[in-house]
Design an enzyme around this catalytic site. Structure first.
Site, PDB file in Angstrom:
ATOM      1  N   ARG A   8       0.818  -1.219   0.000  1.00  0.00           N
ATOM      2  CA  ARG A   8       0.000   0.000   0.000  1.00  0.00           C
ATOM      3  C   ARG A   8       0.848   1.265   0.000  1.00  0.00           C
ATOM      4  NH1 ARG A   8      -4.734   0.000   4.074  1.00  0.00           N
ATOM      5  NH2 ARG A   8      -5.341   1.642   2.639  1.00  0.00           N
ATOM      6  N   CYS A   9       2.160   1.116   0.152  1.00  0.00           N
ATOM      7  CA  CYS A   9       3.076   2.255   0.223  1.00  0.00           C
ATOM      8  C   CYS A   9       3.695   2.507  -1.149  1.00  0.00           C
ATOM      9  CB  CYS A   9       4.164   1.958   1.257  1.00  0.00           C
ATOM     10  SG  CYS A   9       5.508   3.153   1.275  1.00  0.00           S
ATOM     11  N   SER A  10       3.573   3.724  -1.647  1.00  0.00           N
ATOM     12  CA  SER A  10       4.102   4.035  -2.985  1.00  0.00           C
ATOM     13  C   SER A  10       5.621   3.887  -3.036  1.00  0.00           C
ATOM     14  CB  SER A  10       3.682   5.439  -3.421  1.00  0.00           C
ATOM     15  OG  SER A  10       4.250   6.419  -2.573  1.00  0.00           O
TER      16      SER A  10
END
Length: 112
Positions: A8-10
């Site tokens: 979920r972390c870019s």
């Protein structure tokens, strides 16, 4: 080679893409679903060459609510990250006896 990854972390996704573009096939560890052990996290810190406080995401609400302004030992900081894995900075790439935090993601190129 391992990447401690939060999909979920870019920045974590960018880090994984850098490895894949370099034709690396890392073991992907979603540390939020499969938390690391105390020994594993201590080993990662040793490979990074940093104290536990430098691996903590200090803008996370749980840090501000539960831990900020407390004088915690190295062991207590590691235990906090195990209990609340969202506190762990990401992504982390481990290759052999070296590790790097992919912030910015381009730092991962140093370990390939």
């Amino acid at each position: 080679m391992k990447i401690y990854h939060n999909p979920r972390c870019s920045k974590s996704r960018q880090g994984l893409a850098i490895l894949q573009e370099a034709h690396q096939d890392p073991e992907i560890i979603n540390y939020l679903k499969n938390p690391v052990s105390f020994e594993e996290l201590r080993d990662i810190l040793n490979k990074l060459g940093i104290p536990a406080i430098d691996l903590i995401r200090k803008n996370e609400a749980i840090w501000k609510e539960e831990f900020k302004n407390k004088n915690l030992s190295e062991t207590e900081l590691i235990e906090a990250m195990i209990t609340y894995p969202k506190l762990i900075e990401r992504p982390i790439v481990v290759h052999g006896d070296k590790a790097v935090i992919g912030r910015p993601p381009e730092k991962i190129k140093d370990i390939i």
